[in-house]
Design an enzyme around this catalytic site. Structure first.
Site: not given
Length: 792
Positions: A261, A103
């Protein structure tokens, strides 16, 4: 209660202060002893659970397909290293691919494309994936890759952050825990998590060594305790392997928190899946080297834990799939940052012990000393597990350093945790990577793809030379920056691919465009080619094309070919020197916006928190100095019940805690204030530069107008200068020597209007390109992405 004496003529304030301190001392002590007793449980049970290591299974002969995911954003310093390490993992090449989920908006993409092209040349499928819209940060990139890019047969996803460098056998060791000793897959295992090791602590300054101790306490004690006693624990975001079927079954990665996560781990645990933590499966990584980078990282982690608790607490605490032990562990896992709030309160009121005659009981002092003892035992055990007995004794200074660092970080992390509980802002703040690999003894600290010698190419069976008759790979001839120069055959193939680079983009991409804009308005600097259902990066960093993309009648968007672009881009190269492939234009509307509006003047984010930290540091230092010089014998307030806190034990406690807090808070506050001041100076310098440029343009404009008046007086263009191409308009002053350009033609050196048509380059037709159907992907065929490797 009878209060003797008054403060400013009133005993009410004295009563309020007395009760405030009394309640605060027992509330903070209760928080400390509660959470540190949980750590005491970990320490006491450690000898009994540490031997319960998970047993690896046997990998099947038919290896599963694996896609290594490398999410990154502006990681130019370390991206090549992680790509080299990932591509060098041992696994059959026909069942293996590496996806760099990029990105970035800087030179990271150039480096990633360069490294990826190298590994493709030696037989490893490695691609740089660029999304049309950067939504969801890391979690969004991971989910986009799963939905659009990964191979249909891919079953497992090893994930590494950009600063990691796993050893070649890491993947084989980790994948074995998904199988039984008989070679059977265990579908209930959701993921395998390895332990972090560190590249920059051998000769590092103080901060990385303190971080190493903190993280070793997590990986050697906390993760072992939770995972081996069937308690909730979380994936650490990197150095782990996820099962694709489990991710899809629980709804995939979600990006409404900044610790995706932990969020996914809790979802999987509540759904009945279990992970395997392998303490001996280490992956080298890099630790932040500056206190500013560390503050940024810890703020994100703590805020994210608050967000996950606010999001998942009700589900987990009422879930029929978790027992009482697991629900309690969820609370201890997500709420330890409450201790930071208690620490800030403690830092405010505890120095008052030498100024205000409030009866601090000795049992209360004993509770706090007991909590500190547990803290010391926990991190001493972590030192013992990593250094051994003798070196752990010598390294006791690290325990003191961790305590001081924790006291100094308390205001920042308390603020972050409170914000996470009530904020839905999931803006991901990247921790800067500096490539600070001081541990040069590790062979994984250098880059393979930037050296002059290639490793042996791999084939489907995972070893041996190429068996398809191709010649052996010769040593590279390097171009600038270590970029390889491809042979003539590869250059010809890449040129042929460039000739067919006109692609048709699905109507969905056009639907995402803003009104009046083009696909380039979605994400600046991204170029895509459509290959079936997917967007693939063709080049590293693309320049903006002057010809706008056009939507055809069938709903597709055409992109100019390389030949058409050559008439618009001066050289066809990016600023990095690599050949630029087809890119989407931002269009005239985007150019107008860029010219009319510049970047904001003030970019530095100002905060009052560092000022509070500095004030708290001065307060702690003043209390410590007062205790040392015996100022406690003169209380600021009248004695209450005849109690005075002048005993030696109290003075020592105030000196130790006050001095430690002053050092930790001063360390943090100095860094934060210095960063804000530096940013403000840059902003001021930028403003001065803009002002000087504006003055220069004004002065130059006046000079040009004077010269223009002189020219008009000499030859005046008495013909009227009106309708033709290139004449001056009579009787009208213009700013600068800007010629009038007709709509029909333009010549070199003349300034053309934004919407005026561009002339075609010599030998190139100016007809608009037609939309071509997307060509199916041909394995082994050269792609336009290979253009990034060509030296022109």
């Amino acid at each position: 209660m009878e209060i003797e004496g008054t403060l400013f003529g009133s005993s009410t304030l004295l009563v309020i202060i007395w009760w405030t301190i009394t309640i605060a001392q027992y509330a903070t002590s209760g928080v400390f002893i509660l959470f540190l007793s949980h750590k005491a449980l970990m320490v006491l049970t450690y000898p009994f659970i540490t031997r319960k290591d998970p047993i690896p299974g046997v990998l099947p002969q038919d290896r599963p397909f694996v896609t290594v995911q490398l999410p990154c954003y502006n990681e130019a310093a370390v991206i090549r290293r992680v790509i080299d390490a990932a591509c060098n993992l041992k696994w059959p090449r026909d069942r293996f691919e590496v996806h760099v989920l990029d990105d970035s908006n800087d030179e990271t993409t150039v480096i990633a494309e360069d490294a990826s092209a190298y590994w493709r040349a030696v037989g490893t499928e490695c691609r740089v994936i660029r999304r049309p819209v950067r939504t969801g940060y890391k979690a969004g990139a991971l989910q986009w890759d799963i939905d659009h890019e990964v191979h249909p047969d891919s079953q497992f996803f090893p994930v590494f952050d950009a600063d990691f460098a796993p050893s070649p056998d890491w993947l084989e060791q980790g994948m074995a825990y998904f199988y039984t000793p008989a070679g059977e897959d265990v579908p209930s295992i959701s993921m395998v998590q390895g332990r972090w090791t560190y590249l920059n602590t051998a000769a590092a300054p103080v901060l990385p060594r303190l971080q190493e101790l903190i993280l070793n306490g997590h990986f050697f004690i906390e993760q072992v305790f939770r995972s081996r006693t069937d308690r909730p624990w979380n994936f650490n975001g990197t150095a782990g392997i996820w099962r694709r079927a489990v991710i899809q079954s629980v709804g995939g990665w979600e990006h409404d928190t900044i610790v995706e996560d932990s969020d996914l781990s809790i979802k999987c645990f509540d759904a009945g899946y279990r992970g395997v933590y392998v303490r001996d499966l280490g992956a080298p990584s890099e630790l932040p080297v500056s206190i500013g980078d560390y503050r940024s990282q810890q703020t994100r982690w703590v805020k994210g834990m608050g967000q996950v608790f606010a999001k998942r607490a009700r589900v987990v605490l009422t879930s029929p799939h978790t027992n009482v032990k697991q629900k309690v562990e969820f609370l201890f896992h997500k709420l330890p940052s409450i201790t930071y709030i208690a620490t800030v309160v403690f830092q405010i009121y505890f120095p008052l012990a030498i100024f205000v005659a409030v009866p601090f009981s000795y049992p209360w002092l004993g509770v706090n000393l007991g909590a500190l003892t547990v803290f010391w035992a926990f991190y001493t055990l972590a030192l013992y597990r990593t250094l051994g007995v003798a070196r752990a004794v010598v390294a006791q200074w690290r325990v003191v350093g961790v305590m001081v660092l924790s006291w100094g970080m308390a205001p920042l992390l308390a603020s972050a945790f409170i914000e996470g509980l009530f904020s839905h802002d999931a803006t991901f703040t990247r921790t800067p990577k500096r490539a600070a690999t001081i541990d040069t003894e590790s062979e994984r600290t250098w880059s393979i793809s930037s050296t002059g010698q290639r490793p042996p190419p791999r084939v489907a069976d995972g070893g041996g030379p190429l068996a398809n008759g191709q010649p052996e790979v010769q040593p590279l001839s390097s171009g600038g920056g270590g970029r390889e120069v491809l042979p003539a055959a590869a250059l010809a193939a890449a040129a042929a691919a460039a000739a067919a680079a006109t692609v048709a983009v699905p109507a969905q991409a056009a639907a995402d465009c803003p009104p009046g804009g083009s696909i380039g308005d979605i994400d600046d600097g991204i170029s895509h080619a459509v290959n079936e259902h997917t967007y693939r990066t063709l080049t590293a960093v693309t320049g903006s094309s002057e010809a706008a993309s056009r939507t055809t009648s069938d709903g597709s968007v055409t992109v100019p070919t390389a030949a058409t672009q050559s008439s618009n881009n001066t050289s066809g190269h990016t600023s990095s020197g690599s050949l630029s492939g087809p890119s989407f234009s931002r269009g005239a509307a985007g150019r107008r916006r860029r010219r009319s509006s510049g970047p904001p003047f003030f970019r530095t984010k100002f905060s009052l928190l560092p000022i509070f930290e500095a004030a708290l540091a001065l307060w702690s230092a003043f209390a410590a100095i007062a205790a040392v010089f015996g100022l406690s014998r003169v209380p600021f307030l009248d004695p209450v019940d005849g109690a005075t806190n002048t005993d030696t034990a109290w003075l020592v406690a105030v000196v130790v805690f006050g001095a430690g807090s002053a050092v930790g808070l001063g360390w943090n506050a100095t860094s934060a204030v210095a960063r804000m001041a530096g940013g403000a100076m840059v902003d001021i310098g930028r403003g001065v530069g803009r002002a000087a440029a504006a003055i220069g343009r004004t002065v130059c404009g006046c000079c040009v107008r004077e010269r223009q008046d002189d020219d008009d007086g000499v030859d005046g263009h008495a013909d009227g200068g009106g309708g033709g191409g290139g004449g001056w308009r009579k009787g009208r002053r213009r700013r600068g020597r800007r010629p009038v350009v007709s709509e029909a033609s333009s010549v070199v050196g003349e300034e053309v209007g934004l919407n005026a048509p561009r002339p075609a380059a010599e030998g190139v037709t100016s007809a608009e390109p037609e939309a071509l159907p997307a060509a199916p992907f041909m394995p082994g065929a050269p792609t336009p992405g290979d253009l990034s490797e060509i030296e022109v």
